[in-house]
Scaffold this motif. Structure first.
Motif, short mmCIF file in Angstrom:
data_model
loop_
_atom_site.label_atom_id
_atom_site.label_comp_id
_atom_site.label_asym_id
_atom_site.label_seq_id
_atom_site.Cartn_x
_atom_site.Cartn_y
_atom_site.Cartn_z
N ARG A 92 14.79 3.84 -40.87
CA ARG A 92 16.10 3.17 -40.97
C ARG A 92 15.98 1.75 -41.50
O ARG A 92 16.97 1.18 -41.99
CB ARG A 92 16.78 3.18 -39.58
N THR A 131 19.49 -1.48 -46.38
CA THR A 131 20.46 -2.34 -45.71
C THR A 131 21.85 -2.22 -46.32
O THR A 131 22.81 -2.74 -45.76
CB THR A 131 20.02 -3.82 -45.77
N SER A 132 21.98 -1.56 -47.44
CA SER A 132 23.28 -1.44 -48.11
C SER A 132 24.26 -0.66 -47.25
O SER A 132 23.96 0.46 -46.79
CB SER A 132 23.12 -0.73 -49.46
N PRO A 133 25.47 -1.20 -47.01
CA PRO A 133 26.46 -0.48 -46.20
C PRO A 133 27.01 0.76 -46.90
O PRO A 133 27.67 1.59 -46.26
CB PRO A 133 27.56 -1.53 -45.97
N THR A 134 26.78 0.89 -48.19
CA THR A 134 27.27 2.07 -48.91
C THR A 134 26.40 3.29 -48.67
O THR A 134 26.84 4.42 -48.92
CB THR A 134 27.34 1.80 -50.42
N ARG A 176 24.90 5.66 -45.99
CA ARG A 176 25.17 5.96 -44.59
C ARG A 176 23.98 6.57 -43.86
O ARG A 176 23.90 6.50 -42.65
CB ARG A 176 26.37 6.91 -44.47
N ASP A 204 34.84 9.09 -37.18
CA ASP A 204 35.00 8.54 -38.53
C ASP A 204 35.60 9.61 -39.46
O ASP A 204 34.87 10.28 -40.19
CB ASP A 204 33.66 8.06 -39.06
#
Length: 267
Positions: free
Chosen positions: A143, A147-150, A152, A105
């Motif tokens: 973890r 849940t926010s994809p922003t 990491r 990435d």
């Protein structure tokens, strides 16, 4: 010793009685292989499991690669048998491995990532500190906190308030020109990239209190698969931004860490 499946009575499945490694492969060759073998052997020794031979471990990556970048996962369990938690009279360890395609990435290398502080606190257990054992329930619970994809990654501290690691990466920080990483003698996983950087005298183990994390000059997350991610902003569990850091064109940790993984020193 190598088997492609796990029976119902396998102790790794039942109790987390084993260790694992996650190895980056480039053109079929493992990166930081010595550090991975040494950590796996140390973990087996700590648990009292007969480790695979180096030939058996090497056989897990010697097939012809299908893509340029792959991740190899190696699992060693104590095997089957025993009554309850009691060990079997003659344990026959089980070795399992799998290779999957992987794509690095570079956006995270160049632009950095947002992370948050986790509410979960790691328990201290010196007998298991540093090794990559199969019981990762603390990491699984941590973890689940976002849940926010922003976001990491999530940062984990121990029951005494010392920052230890992220859910799947090691932590590094810069203060007064020195790059530091947490001491992991009570809990946490001692990563192979971390070990290589300490051996090369590029990183110094130290302690960082959770209350002081927003005051460091720079913050990074890193492991032997993803490379080095600069942290650009740090969030509380309640959604408040504690600190923002400016990303730099010349990253001192990437410069020394990425060549060890075959990644560019400057994204």
């Amino acid at each position: 010793m190598s088997q492609p499946w796990v029976p119902f009575d396998d102790r790794g499945l039942a109790y987390g009685d084993g260790v694992f490694e996650t190895v980056l492969l480039h053109e079929g060759r493992p990166l930081l292989w010595r550090q991975h073998v040494e950590r796996l052997q140390a973990g087996c020794q700590r648990l009292g499991i007969e480790p695979p031979t180096e030939d058996e471990l090497s056989a897990t990556w010697q097939a012809t690669p299908s893509v340029a970048w792959e991740v190899l996962k190696i699992i060693v369990t104590r095997g089957s048998g025993g009554r309850g938690y009691a060990l079997p009279h003659t344990a026959v360890p089980r070795l399992i491995s799998q290779r999957v395609a992987f794509q690095p990435d570079p956006t995270a290398w160049a632009s950095g990532v947002s992370v948050r502080i986790c509410q979960l606190r790691l328990a201290r257990q010196p007998c298991l500190a540093g090794i990559k054992h199969l019981n990762r329930l603390e990491n699984v619970l941590a973890r689940q906190e976002w849940t926010s994809p922003t976001i990491r990654e999530g940062l984990l501290s121990d029951s005494h308030g010392w920052i230890i690691e992220a859910t799947s990466m090691n932590l590094f920080w810069e203060q007064d020109g020195c790059i530091m990483t947490p001491v992991l003698d009570q809990c946490g996983v001692a990563g192979t990239l971390r070990a290589a950087l300490i051996d090369a005298q590029q990183v110094t183990p130290g302690q960082l209190a959770l209350d002081d994390i927003a005051s460091v000059d720079r913050l990074w997350l890193a492991n032997s698969v993803q490379g080095v991610w600069p942290v650009t902003d740090l969030w509380t569990p309640q959604g408040t931004c504690l600190r923002r850091w400016e990303s730099a064109d010349q990253d001192p940790l990437q410069r020394v860490a990425h060549p060890l993984l075959g990644y560019p020193a400057t994204p």
